[in-house]
Design a protein around this motif. Structure first.
Motif, PDB file in Angstrom:
ATOM      1  N   ASP A  36     -18.621 -32.923  12.709  1.00  0.00           N
ATOM      2  CA  ASP A  36     -17.909 -32.995  11.429  1.00  0.00           C
ATOM      3  C   ASP A  36     -16.842 -31.911  11.347  1.00  0.00           C
ATOM      4  O   ASP A  36     -15.726 -32.154  10.875  1.00  0.00           O
ATOM      5  N   VAL A  37     -17.168 -30.712  11.796  1.00  0.00           N
ATOM      6  CA  VAL A  37     -16.173 -29.644  11.814  1.00  0.00           C
ATOM      7  C   VAL A  37     -15.068 -29.981  12.810  1.00  0.00           C
ATOM      8  O   VAL A  37     -13.888 -29.703  12.565  1.00  0.00           O
ATOM      9  N   ARG A  38     -15.420 -30.603  13.927  1.00  0.00           N
ATOM     10  CA  ARG A  38     -14.392 -31.036  14.873  1.00  0.00           C
ATOM     11  C   ARG A  38     -13.434 -32.012  14.210  1.00  0.00           C
ATOM     12  O   ARG A  38     -12.208 -31.914  14.377  1.00  0.00           O
ATOM     13  N   ASP A  39     -13.971 -32.965  13.423  1.00  0.00           N
ATOM     14  CA  ASP A  39     -13.100 -33.894  12.697  1.00  0.00           C
ATOM     15  C   ASP A  39     -12.201 -33.147  11.713  1.00  0.00           C
ATOM     16  O   ASP A  39     -11.011 -33.469  11.560  1.00  0.00           O
ATOM     17  N   PHE A  40     -12.754 -32.165  11.033  1.00  0.00           N
ATOM     18  CA  PHE A  40     -12.009 -31.336  10.084  1.00  0.00           C
ATOM     19  C   PHE A  40     -10.848 -30.648  10.798  1.00  0.00           C
ATOM     20  O   PHE A  40      -9.694 -30.681  10.350  1.00  0.00           O
ATOM     21  N   LEU A  41     -11.166 -30.019  11.941  1.00  0.00           N
ATOM     22  CA  LEU A  41     -10.141 -29.302  12.702  1.00  0.00           C
ATOM     23  C   LEU A  41      -9.103 -30.260  13.273  1.00  0.00           C
ATOM     24  O   LEU A  41      -7.891 -29.981  13.217  1.00  0.00           O
ATOM     25  N   ASP A  42      -9.546 -31.386  13.816  1.00  0.00           N
ATOM     26  CA  ASP A  42      -8.596 -32.363  14.369  1.00  0.00           C
ATOM     27  C   ASP A  42      -7.622 -32.840  13.307  1.00  0.00           C
ATOM     28  O   ASP A  42      -6.418 -33.013  13.573  1.00  0.00           O
ATOM     29  N   PHE A  43      -8.121 -33.070  12.098  1.00  0.00           N
ATOM     30  CA  PHE A  43      -7.249 -33.503  11.004  1.00  0.00           C
ATOM     31  C   PHE A  43      -6.165 -32.468  10.748  1.00  0.00           C
ATOM     32  O   PHE A  43      -4.980 -32.801  10.610  1.00  0.00           O
ATOM     33  N   ILE A  44      -6.551 -31.198  10.677  1.00  0.00           N
ATOM     34  CA  ILE A  44      -5.580 -30.140  10.406  1.00  0.00           C
ATOM     35  C   ILE A  44      -4.550 -30.043  11.530  1.00  0.00           C
ATOM     36  O   ILE A  44      -3.343 -29.905  11.288  1.00  0.00           O
ATOM     37  N   GLU A  45      -5.003 -30.147  12.755  1.00  0.00           N
ATOM     38  CA  GLU A  45      -4.081 -29.974  13.882  1.00  0.00           C
ATOM     39  C   GLU A  45      -3.102 -31.123  14.019  1.00  0.00           C
ATOM     40  O   GLU A  45      -2.028 -30.952  14.601  1.00  0.00           O
ATOM     41  N   ARG A  46      -3.424 -32.297  13.498  1.00  0.00           N
ATOM     42  CA  ARG A  46      -2.503 -33.435  13.584  1.00  0.00           C
ATOM     43  C   ARG A  46      -1.452 -33.418  12.477  1.00  0.00           C
ATOM     44  O   ARG A  46      -0.534 -34.232  12.496  1.00  0.00           O
ATOM     45  N   GLY A  47      -1.588 -32.534  11.519  1.00  0.00           N
ATOM     46  CA  GLY A  47      -0.750 -32.605  10.334  1.00  0.00           C
ATOM     47  C   GLY A  47       0.681 -32.166  10.559  1.00  0.00           C
ATOM     48  O   GLY A  47       0.963 -31.253  11.330  1.00  0.00           O
ATOM     49  N   GLU A  48       1.583 -32.828   9.847  1.00  0.00           N
ATOM     50  CA  GLU A  48       2.996 -32.449   9.836  1.00  0.00           C
ATOM     51  C   GLU A  48       3.385 -31.859   8.488  1.00  0.00           C
ATOM     52  O   GLU A  48       4.381 -31.149   8.389  1.00  0.00           O
ATOM     53  N   ARG A  49       2.617 -32.146   7.443  1.00  0.00           N
ATOM     54  CA  ARG A  49       2.868 -31.578   6.121  1.00  0.00           C
ATOM     55  C   ARG A  49       1.912 -30.427   5.888  1.00  0.00           C
ATOM     56  O   ARG A  49       0.856 -30.340   6.513  1.00  0.00           O
ATOM     57  N   PRO A  50       2.261 -29.517   4.958  1.00  0.00           N
ATOM     58  CA  PRO A  50       1.329 -28.445   4.626  1.00  0.00           C
ATOM     59  C   PRO A  50       0.034 -29.012   4.044  1.00  0.00           C
ATOM     60  O   PRO A  50       0.006 -30.093   3.462  1.00  0.00           O
ATOM     61  N   LEU A  51      -1.041 -28.236   4.187  1.00  0.00           N
ATOM     62  CA  LEU A  51      -2.283 -28.610   3.539  1.00  0.00           C
ATOM     63  C   LEU A  51      -2.163 -28.391   2.046  1.00  0.00           C
ATOM     64  O   LEU A  51      -1.477 -27.474   1.570  1.00  0.00           O
ATOM     65  N   ALA A  52      -2.866 -29.217   1.273  1.00  0.00           N
ATOM     66  CA  ALA A  52      -3.055 -28.921  -0.146  1.00  0.00           C
ATOM     67  C   ALA A  52      -3.886 -27.642  -0.237  1.00  0.00           C
ATOM     68  O   ALA A  52      -4.978 -27.570   0.310  1.00  0.00           O
ATOM     69  N   ARG A  53      -3.360 -26.615  -0.925  1.00  0.00           N
ATOM     70  CA  ARG A  53      -4.036 -25.308  -0.980  1.00  0.00           C
ATOM     71  C   ARG A  53      -4.242 -24.890  -2.429  1.00  0.00           C
ATOM     72  O   ARG A  53      -3.439 -25.236  -3.275  1.00  0.00           O
TER      73      ARG A  53
END
Length: 261
Positions: free
Chosen positions: A244-261
């Motif tokens: 699950d953490v791997r999925d979390f990290l993979d999602f972040i690494e694929r992003g082109e837009r900033p994360l909602a913070r």
């Protein structure tokens, strides 16, 4: 094999392909290059324009507008499509647009989704399966939605944003950044993460250890001091023990837009 049942007042283009047991309600218009799978029911006063492919056993309620031209000034009439899977519920006045030539060409919706009244899915969106979009929730163009996402009433997502699997977007939240999997986003000036969607995860069979690992990942990104690069390093260490953490990290690494913070 049961033939399609078409109300006498409905208008169905001769080229449309309707599967076994399809029902078409009063005053509905089904255009050219539309395919509707077996057992799908389309209510009254709907419009379905092609190229559109709708799977089996969907329920489309009255006044839904499906497969309309994309609401994009750059659209020049090129052939673009909409694909909808099986077992979806599409309620009253829902609007779902086809894709654009510059955005991949196809809007897609998976299986077993509930799109409640006045939901809007714009051009080139990619929606997974088992999602619930509450009344008046809205996706701008090119949005990606993972499986098992719930959107509260009047929630909206900015164009090109991504919402990860199992996220919960609260009522009225306006999302203008990527939301990683499992997060809970609450309404503010713009939607901000407010923890993880623990209750939703429990309902889907996540045990205590999995949820605890996801909470640690959330804290690494949203609570701990340090940069996003620091958080990624922490997540990489956690990911060896948690898919699950791997999925979390993979999602972040694929992003082109900033994360909602």
């Amino acid at each position: 094999m049961a033939q399609a049942s078409i109300h006498a007042s409905a208008v169905v283009d001769p080229s449309a392909q309707l599967g076994s047991g399809v029902e078409v309600g009063a005053f509905t218009v089904i255009g050219a290059d539309v395919e509707i799978g077996d057992g799908t029911r389309v209510g009254p006063h709907c419009s379905i324009h092609g190229p559109t492919r709708i799977g089996r056993d969907n329920r489309v309620h009255g006044h839904a507008a499906i497969g309309g031209d994309p609401q994009d000034k750059k659209y020049g009439g090129e052939r673009v499509a909409l694909e909808i899977g099986d077992g979806n519920v599409i309620r009253e006045f829902v609007t779902i647009n086809r894709g654009t030539g510059g955005g991949g060409g196809t809007t897609r919706i998976g299986d077993d989704n509930w799109l409640l009244a006045y939901t809007h899915v714009a051009h080139d969106c990619q929606v997974g399966s088992h999602c619930v979009f509450s009344n008046n929730s809205t996706l701008a163009g090119h949005v990606e939605i993972g499986d098992w996402v719930i959107m509260g009433g009047f929630a909206g997502v900015h164009q090109f944003c991504r919402i990860g699997a199992h996220a919960f977007i609260g009522m009225g939240a306006l999302v203008n950044g990527d939301v990683p999997p499992y997060l809970l986003v609450a309404s503010d000036d713009y939607g901000r993460p407010r923890g993880i969607n623990s209750e939703g995860l429990k309902r889907r069979g996540f045990d205590g250890d999995r949820i605890a690992a996801i909470k640690r990942a959330y804290r690494a990104v949203y609570v701990a001091d340090g940069s996003l690069a620091d958080a990624r390093q922490k997540l990489a260490g956690m990911a060896s023990d948690s898919a699950d953490v791997r999925d979390f990290l993979d999602f972040i690494e694929r992003g082109e837009r900033p994360l909602a913070r």
